[in-house]
Write an enzyme that holds these catalytic residues in place. Structure first.
Site, mmCIF file in Angstrom:
data_model
loop_
_atom_site.group_PDB
_atom_site.id
_atom_site.type_symbol
_atom_site.label_atom_id
_atom_site.label_comp_id
_atom_site.label_asym_id
_atom_site.label_seq_id
_atom_site.Cartn_x
_atom_site.Cartn_y
_atom_site.Cartn_z
ATOM 1 C CG ASN A 134 4.574 5.036 -30.938
ATOM 2 O OD1 ASN A 134 3.635 5.600 -31.504
ATOM 3 N ND2 ASN A 134 5.711 4.770 -31.549
ATOM 4 C CG ASP A 136 4.963 0.661 -28.942
ATOM 5 O OD1 ASP A 136 5.974 1.156 -28.414
ATOM 6 O OD2 ASP A 136 4.634 0.891 -30.129
ATOM 7 C CG HIS A 160 -0.441 10.372 -26.624
ATOM 8 N ND1 HIS A 160 -0.409 10.264 -27.990
ATOM 9 C CD2 HIS A 160 -0.576 11.698 -26.352
ATOM 10 C CE1 HIS A 160 -0.520 11.463 -28.528
ATOM 11 N NE2 HIS A 160 -0.624 12.349 -27.556
ATOM 12 C CB CYS A 168 -8.650 1.444 -9.635
ATOM 13 S SG CYS A 168 -8.324 2.165 -8.003
ATOM 14 N N GLY A 301 3.914 9.878 -46.302
ATOM 15 C CA GLY A 301 2.556 10.356 -46.500
ATOM 16 C C GLY A 301 2.300 11.713 -45.882
#
Length: 365
Positions: A134, A136, A160, A168, A301
């Site tokens: 994540n 966040d 990630h 930049c 899932g």
């Protein structure tokens, strides 16, 4: 240029719903028993942040919440974002407008009960290393009042990257709130629109990467500012990028090596709230199994790892069990240790509404 997008094999998706379900009580006992020896490494994914109001990439059946997400509604590939031509600037206009509007909900998101349960496991030393996919920063928020920035960086690896920093192309780094201010100053009309969204609560649907869904927008009206540090060095440069790994971009070697090292140093691997669709995470599972380490997964899932020999999986929401797992592991400390007690009573439960579903294709402007 051909870029592969991470996904779950169709054979696994076709078999969705065949995994064995267990009761929360049984799951709590199994997870607590698995973690009780301590020195566990944890891998987390987007499912962990759902109760903070940040939608996951995939639904309970393992398919993308929006089947057009990777082609139409969101993803800009790395080579497109850093392209210095006029075409590349147009890609950056599109990306940064959507990200400019989508960042505030991620910035303001609060840790949920799962973040605090994992933080309690880190605080007690049961979990010694945490690797998150994540971007966040919510794992950090759950511990920032207890641990220094240095300790947070040592114990939490953002595989990630993070949305909270921007750099930049020449390496000048700035915190995201400052970059948001630059975007606001360059785009007063969009600043007014963003303020109106926050004031009225009409926030567009936000993806886990801080991108929003927009319809009928002329992206050419959005200005991407030049880097002030580059201008001081005598050049103009509008190629800015959040410190997030884009499709088509490689994870830095030092991050990849540390992720393997964190798996190697742990005695067991606990995987929470992720489909492991990205290979950067899936290969860590494979590495742990090669090293003969016990591996347990908690996710709702199908996942890319389903059917992998040596993997034990529990199909339940993290919020249904993790607090009780902590209580089972720490015993009387859950009442007597005020820090643990506070963690186990902290965390929001604010998942996106069930009808907040982006499966229908949407115009992207």
């Amino acid at each position: 240029m051909r870029v592969s997008v991470p996904g779950i094999p169709q054979a696994i998706l076709s078999a969705a719903g065949t995994s064995q379900t267990v009761s929360p009580a049984t799951a709590i006992e199994r997870i607590a028993s698995f973690l009780s020896p301590g020195n566990a490494t944890v891998i987390t994914g987007a499912g962990v942040s759902v109760d903070s109001g940040i939608r996951a990439y995939r639904g309970k059946d393992g398919t993308y919440m929006n089947p057009n997400y990777k082609w139409v509604d969101s993803a800009i590939f790395y080579h497109e974002l850093i392209d210095e031509t006029e075409r590349g600037y147009a890609f950056r206009q599109r990306y940064w407008l959507r990200s400019y509007l989508g960042y505030p909900p991620v910035r303001d998101a609060l840790p949920n009960t799962t973040h605090y349960a994992l933080a309690a496991l880190q605080y007690t030393g049961v979990v010694t290393r945490l690797i998150t996919q994540n971007v966040d920063g919510l794992h950090h928020k759950a511990l920032r009042d207890l641990w220094s920035s240095a300790k947070l960086e040592e114990r939490i690896l953002e595989l990630h990257g993070t949305l909270h920093k921007v750099h930049c192309k020449h390496g000048h780094t700035i915190d995201r709130p400052t970059f948001q201010d630059w975007l606001s100053a360059a785009n007063p009309q969009w600043k007014e629109y963003a303020d109106d969204l926050e004031r009225t609560g009409r926030q567009p649907r936000t993806n886990p990467d801080g991108d929003v869904v927009l319809e009928g927008v002329q992206y050419s009206s959005f200005m991407v500012p030049d880097c002030p540090s580059c201008m001081l060095e005598g050049r103009r440069n509008s190629v800015h990028k959040p410190e997030v790994i884009f499709f088509g971009e490689s994870i830095r070697s030092e991050v990849r090596e540390r992720s393997f090292d964190d798996v190697e140093k742990g005695d067991r691997l606990f995987i929470v709230g992720t489909t492991l669709a990205t290979y950067s995470a899936f290969r860590l599972l494979k590495h742990a199994l090669r090293l003969k380490k016990p591996v347990l997964m908690l996710n709702v899932g199908p996942t890319r790892a389903d059917g992998t020999p040596g993997l034990d999986k529990i199909d339940l929401p993290t919020s249904a069990v993790l607090r009780e797992v902590v209580r089972a592991l720490v015993g009387i400390q859950a009442v007597e240790d005020q820090t643990i007690k506070r963690m186990l009573s902290s965390g929001i439960m604010k998942p996106p509404a069930e009808d907040d579903d982006d499966r229908l294709p949407r115009a992207a402007g």
